[in-house]
Design a protein around this motif. Sequence first.
Motif, short mmCIF file in Angstrom:
data_model
loop_
_atom_site.label_atom_id
_atom_site.label_comp_id
_atom_site.label_asym_id
_atom_site.label_seq_id
_atom_site.Cartn_x
_atom_site.Cartn_y
_atom_site.Cartn_z
N UNK A 67 0.83 -1.20 0.00
CA UNK A 67 0.00 0.00 0.00
C UNK A 67 0.87 1.25 0.00
N UNK A 68 0.34 2.32 -0.61
CA UNK A 68 0.96 3.63 -0.52
C UNK A 68 0.51 4.29 0.78
N UNK A 69 1.42 4.97 1.45
CA UNK A 69 1.09 5.66 2.69
C UNK A 69 1.38 7.15 2.49
N UNK A 70 0.41 7.99 2.81
CA UNK A 70 0.56 9.43 2.58
C UNK A 70 1.64 10.03 3.47
N UNK A 77 2.19 13.49 -2.08
CA UNK A 77 3.46 12.79 -1.88
C UNK A 77 3.23 11.61 -0.95
N UNK A 78 3.63 10.43 -1.41
CA UNK A 78 3.40 9.21 -0.65
C UNK A 78 4.69 8.43 -0.46
N UNK A 79 4.69 7.56 0.52
CA UNK A 79 5.69 6.50 0.58
C UNK A 79 5.17 5.42 -0.38
N UNK A 80 5.90 5.21 -1.47
CA UNK A 80 5.36 4.51 -2.62
C UNK A 80 5.10 3.03 -2.44
N UNK A 81 4.52 2.46 -3.48
CA UNK A 81 4.08 1.06 -3.49
C UNK A 81 5.27 0.12 -3.33
N UNK A 106 11.91 11.45 -0.40
CA UNK A 106 10.84 11.50 0.59
C UNK A 106 11.42 11.51 1.99
N UNK A 107 10.92 10.63 2.84
CA UNK A 107 11.42 10.55 4.21
C UNK A 107 12.48 9.46 4.39
N UNK A 108 12.89 8.84 3.28
CA UNK A 108 14.08 8.01 3.33
C UNK A 108 13.93 6.50 3.42
N UNK A 109 12.70 5.98 3.36
CA UNK A 109 12.54 4.52 3.51
C UNK A 109 13.27 3.74 2.42
N UNK A 110 13.02 4.09 1.17
CA UNK A 110 13.68 3.34 0.10
C UNK A 110 15.16 3.70 -0.01
N UNK A 163 24.41 3.85 -9.53
CA UNK A 163 22.95 3.75 -9.59
C UNK A 163 22.35 5.13 -9.36
N UNK A 164 21.40 5.51 -10.22
CA UNK A 164 20.58 6.70 -10.00
C UNK A 164 19.14 6.23 -9.96
N UNK A 165 18.48 6.49 -8.85
CA UNK A 165 17.14 5.96 -8.57
C UNK A 165 16.19 7.14 -8.45
N UNK A 166 15.29 7.28 -9.42
CA UNK A 166 14.47 8.50 -9.53
C UNK A 166 13.02 8.20 -9.18
N UNK A 167 12.48 8.93 -8.22
CA UNK A 167 11.11 8.71 -7.78
C UNK A 167 10.22 9.91 -8.05
N UNK A 168 10.34 10.48 -9.25
CA UNK A 168 9.45 11.54 -9.71
C UNK A 168 9.41 11.48 -11.23
#
Length: 279
Positions: A67-70, A77-81, A106-110, A163-168
């Motif tokens: 699940x995505x978490x706001x 902006x969410x903590x993604x799937x 985001x807040x750094x989880x991934x 590695x470049x990891x883009x989340x936008x």
Amino acid sequence: MSKIEDARKFYARLMAANAGSADPRLEAVFAEVPREAFLGPGPWTVIAGKGKITTPSADPVHVYQNVLVALDADKGINNGEPFLHAMWIGRLAPRPGETVTHIGAGTGYYTALLARLASPGAVTAFELEADLAARARKNLESYGNVTVVQGDAVKTNLPPSDIIYVNAGVAVPPVQWLKALNPGGRLVFPWRPAERVAFAVLVTRTANGFACDPFMGSWFIPCSGASVAGPTAKIPSRQQAARSRSLQLIADKPPDRTATAIFDDIWFSSRGLDARSRD
């Protein structure tokens, strides 16, 4: 084993199975990194389709699902799937000692998952939103190989990266992102040159150039400064985008009849780096 430990372990098995990765470390990091530590205090708002659901309590067992978490509901902006990120990370296959740049942390989880997999390699996490960057910096204090930068990764020269990891979502990756890739480096980003076209694309820097693989559908919030194509761009259809097999810099080679998409500085081609044209 406690209820939350049991939930984390099952969640991690699901993530690894969905990713299809042969690296046992992927399951291990999903089991070890506590997702709830990066979400703020519960209860949490979970995104379900076009709706939102609040978890019935602050028990973290509720966030160990796909699940995505706001994080910032007003800005979308969410903590993604987790399934998506497990697939992306599995496809990238981070190795110990590799350098990683995470854009849209985001807040750094991934970021934390990438940092564990690449350790002792350095990880630079860019986050444009000041409040989220501050939270990420605090959340990642115990990760000695991570540096959080509150800033615009589109306008900043990135460090040399494996590695470049883009989340936008981007219409086209900035040239400087491609140039920041080390030989053998991998860039994964959400390609959205038009509303109707949305792919996750893996770009690999080889000795012959930049190979690309649009490997799955992907939807992210727009990347500030890189989400709108220029007025002269050739926007691909979904079918053309899916056939793209390499990226070329216009400064090095002008577009030819294999072009599936053309932008100011970069064009996509249906020609693989070691294959004949697919037009």
